[in-house]
Design a protein around this motif. Structure first.
Motif, PDB file in Angstrom:
ATOM      1  N   LEU A 151      69.256 -54.501  10.887  1.00 30.38           N
ATOM      2  CA  LEU A 151      68.400 -54.242  12.055  1.00 30.38           C
ATOM      3  C   LEU A 151      67.943 -55.509  12.771  1.00 30.38           C
ATOM      4  O   LEU A 151      67.497 -55.441  13.909  1.00 30.38           O
ATOM      5  N   SER A 152      68.044 -56.669  12.104  1.00 30.43           N
ATOM      6  CA  SER A 152      67.624 -57.909  12.789  1.00 30.43           C
ATOM      7  C   SER A 152      68.454 -58.155  14.045  1.00 30.43           C
ATOM      8  O   SER A 152      68.033 -58.877  14.938  1.00 30.43           O
ATOM      9  N   HIS A 177      69.770 -55.481  15.820  1.00 34.06           N
ATOM     10  CA  HIS A 177      69.945 -54.184  16.490  1.00 34.06           C
ATOM     11  C   HIS A 177      69.521 -54.248  17.963  1.00 34.06           C
ATOM     12  O   HIS A 177      68.396 -54.663  18.264  1.00 34.06           O
ATOM     13  N   ALA A 230      66.076 -52.738  18.906  1.00 34.82           N
ATOM     14  CA  ALA A 230      64.903 -53.483  18.427  1.00 34.82           C
ATOM     15  C   ALA A 230      64.722 -54.768  19.241  1.00 34.82           C
ATOM     16  O   ALA A 230      63.600 -55.155  19.581  1.00 34.82           O
ATOM     17  N   TRP A 242      61.513 -55.694  21.644  1.00 32.06           N
ATOM     18  CA  TRP A 242      60.718 -56.933  21.555  1.00 32.06           C
ATOM     19  C   TRP A 242      60.590 -57.568  22.947  1.00 32.06           C
ATOM     20  O   TRP A 242      59.517 -58.024  23.351  1.00 32.06           O
ATOM     21  N   PHE A 298      63.489 -53.562   7.536  1.00 31.71           N
ATOM     22  CA  PHE A 298      63.133 -53.457   8.958  1.00 31.71           C
ATOM     23  C   PHE A 298      63.773 -54.571   9.800  1.00 31.71           C
ATOM     24  O   PHE A 298      63.753 -54.503  11.029  1.00 31.71           O
ATOM     25  N   ILE A 334      62.726 -57.531  10.513  1.00 36.97           N
ATOM     26  CA  ILE A 334      61.848 -58.345  11.367  1.00 36.97           C
ATOM     27  C   ILE A 334      60.927 -59.154  10.442  1.00 36.97           C
ATOM     28  O   ILE A 334      61.410 -59.987   9.669  1.00 36.97           O
ATOM     29  N   ALA A 366      58.586 -54.030  18.659  1.00 37.65           N
ATOM     30  CA  ALA A 366      59.921 -54.114  18.049  1.00 37.65           C
ATOM     31  C   ALA A 366      59.945 -53.366  16.714  1.00 37.65           C
ATOM     32  O   ALA A 366      60.930 -52.687  16.387  1.00 37.65           O
ATOM     33  N   LEU A 367      58.854 -53.472  15.949  1.00 37.73           N
ATOM     34  CA  LEU A 367      58.793 -52.778  14.658  1.00 37.73           C
ATOM     35  C   LEU A 367      58.815 -51.271  14.848  1.00 37.73           C
ATOM     36  O   LEU A 367      59.420 -50.536  14.064  1.00 37.73           O
ATOM     37  N   ALA A 392      60.385 -49.766  17.206  1.00 37.19           N
ATOM     38  CA  ALA A 392      61.796 -49.436  17.483  1.00 37.19           C
ATOM     39  C   ALA A 392      62.614 -49.473  16.196  1.00 37.19           C
ATOM     40  O   ALA A 392      63.487 -48.623  15.969  1.00 37.19           O
ATOM     41  N   ALA A 393      62.317 -50.470  15.340  1.00 38.94           N
ATOM     42  CA  ALA A 393      63.040 -50.549  14.060  1.00 38.94           C
ATOM     43  C   ALA A 393      62.734 -49.321  13.205  1.00 38.94           C
ATOM     44  O   ALA A 393      63.613 -48.795  12.513  1.00 38.94           O
ATOM     45  N   CYS A 402      64.899 -46.608  14.314  1.00 42.20           N
ATOM     46  CA  CYS A 402      66.262 -46.818  13.783  1.00 42.20           C
ATOM     47  C   CYS A 402      66.336 -46.367  12.331  1.00 42.20           C
ATOM     48  O   CYS A 402      67.323 -45.764  11.899  1.00 42.20           O
TER      49      CYS A 402
END
Ligand SMILES: *Cc1c(COP(=O)(O)O)cnc(C)c1O
Length: 384
Positions: free
Chosen positions: A52-53, A55, A58, A62, A238, A240, A275-276, A278-279, A282
């Motif tokens: 996911l970093s 993605h 995400a 951000w 996650f 992030i 962003a979290l 959104a993660a 996901c």
């Protein structure tokens, strides 16, 4: 001994024992590839288990969060640093995991330290699995409570430790998935033993959340338990960083008063909370990613059975090979590096003496081909 002499001696000792730690700067460190000096390695050392970093959703979240809120929170959450983005994420996490409240922290390390420091008083006893993460054991050491460590993943050892007289309150601590072994705690039994002793249970599910259990809800949900304190971190599944403590309404209100890492530290950037969020989406929709990761784990374990190193009893993304000797672990890591594979040797004091290991982590960002290249390199290294 002077400051300088003390520092020089400590460094020299680390060096002599093959325990010196070094960092190398990469151009990219998460995801399928690690890129450094324009070269790339297949990355088997990151905790970005679902990829996911990298993605797009995400990353876009951000950027949108930064456009809306700016890039910093500006203050502690107790001053002006707490935004609707933070509040929304806390609510979403609490709903997702079935807790009344979630409180955000800037890291898992800070969350563990804050919770233990805020709760533990003189005469209390903290009983922690002996392989618990440094952030947990260190906080317990620094607290006024006494620390007892129980045999790894052994509910009977926990029962014995909790049953000796204690004048204060007792807190049992374990991880959901152990960071250096990849094995899972017997959470249902540990919860039952804790409940019987009227101890509270704190579970750090840094490596389980997002990855393990139905919908990625983690180790506790999979085990059907709800510990009084659940710590989830965002630097692993996650993709992030940051963390949250899940707890009751009153514990949350107490931590808002007494958790120093919350009160005296700048809140995470609101854009990060966006962003979290959104993660999290996901992860909630991430069955395909988790299935892919499971297939990689099976492929690796099937191919690694004939290797001379002990495979861990792990069904998670963490698949360490226990090498034993520090230098041997470093040599194996170097041999893999020469074949374009990045995988760190983990040595004491991160792991017990004599159990230096290659900590292989598999992720959904890998392709089957990556696993096959890794296995071939390991078999070649084993043949010498
Ligand atoms: C990584 C880790 C932490 C620390 O979390 P950060 O968010 O990286 O500070 C805490 N506990 C466990 C078990 C971990 O593996």
């Amino acid at each position: 001994m002077s400051w300088q002499a003390r520092i020089d001696e400590a460094l020299e000792q680390r060096r002599q024992h093959g325990l010196l730690r070094t960092r190398t700067a990469s151009q990219q460190g998460s995801g399928r590839w690690r890129v450094q000096d324009g070269r790339r390695w297949r990355n088997f050392a990151s905790n970005d288990y679902l990829g996911l970093s990298q993605h797009p959703a995400a990353i876009a979240a951000w950027q949108q969060g930064a456009a809306r809120y700016g890039i910093g929170s500006g203050a502690s959450g107790h001053v002006t640093g707490y935004s609707e983005a933070h509040a929304g994420l806390e609510q979403a996490l609490a709903d997702w995991l079935g807790y009344p409240r979630a409180l955000l922290f800037i890291s898992g390390f800070a969350a563990n330290q804050a919770v233990i420091a805020a709760l533990a008083q003189k005469h209390d006893r903290i009983v922690a699995d002996r392989l618990s993460h440094a952030s947990l054991l260190e906080a317990a050491h620094l607290s006024p409570a006494t620390l007892t460590r129980f045999r790894h993943n052994d509910p009977e050892a926990l029962r014995a430790a909790l049953s000796t007289p204690c004048d204060g309150q007792q807190l049992a601590i374990t991880e959901g998935v152990f960071s250096m072994d990849g094995d899972s705690a017997p959470l249902a039994d540990l919860a039952e033993v804790s409940r019987a002793a009227q101890a509270w249970l704190m579970v750090d599910d840094a490596h389980g959340i997002g990855v393990v259990g139905e919908g990625g809800r983690g180790s506790c949900h999979a085990a059907g338990i709800q510990p009084e304190l659940l710590v989830v971190t965002f630097g692993k599944g996650f993709g992030i960083s940051g963390a949250a403590v899940l707890c009751s309404e009153s514990v949350a209100r107490y931590l808002e008063q007494f958790a120093r890492h919350l009160i005296y530290s700048t809140a995470m950037p609101p854009a990060q909370a966006v962003a979290l969020q959104a993660a999290l989406t996901c992860i909630q929709q991430g069955d395909a990613l988790r299935d892919r990761l499971q297939r990689h784990i099976q492929r690796f374990r099937d191919g690694a059975r004939q290797l001379p190193w002990q495979l861990s009893a792990s069904h998670t993304a963490i698949q360490p090979l226990i090498v034993g000797d520090n230098q041997a672990a470093l040599s194996l890591s170097a041999a893999l590096s020469a074949r374009g594979i990045w995988c760190s040797a983990i040595r004491p004091p991160t792991v017990p003496p004599g159990t230096a290991r290659l900590r292989i982590t598999l992720t959904a960002a890998h392709e089957d081909e990556d696993i096959d290249v890794l296995l071939e390199a390991l078999h070649d290294a084993a043949r010498g």
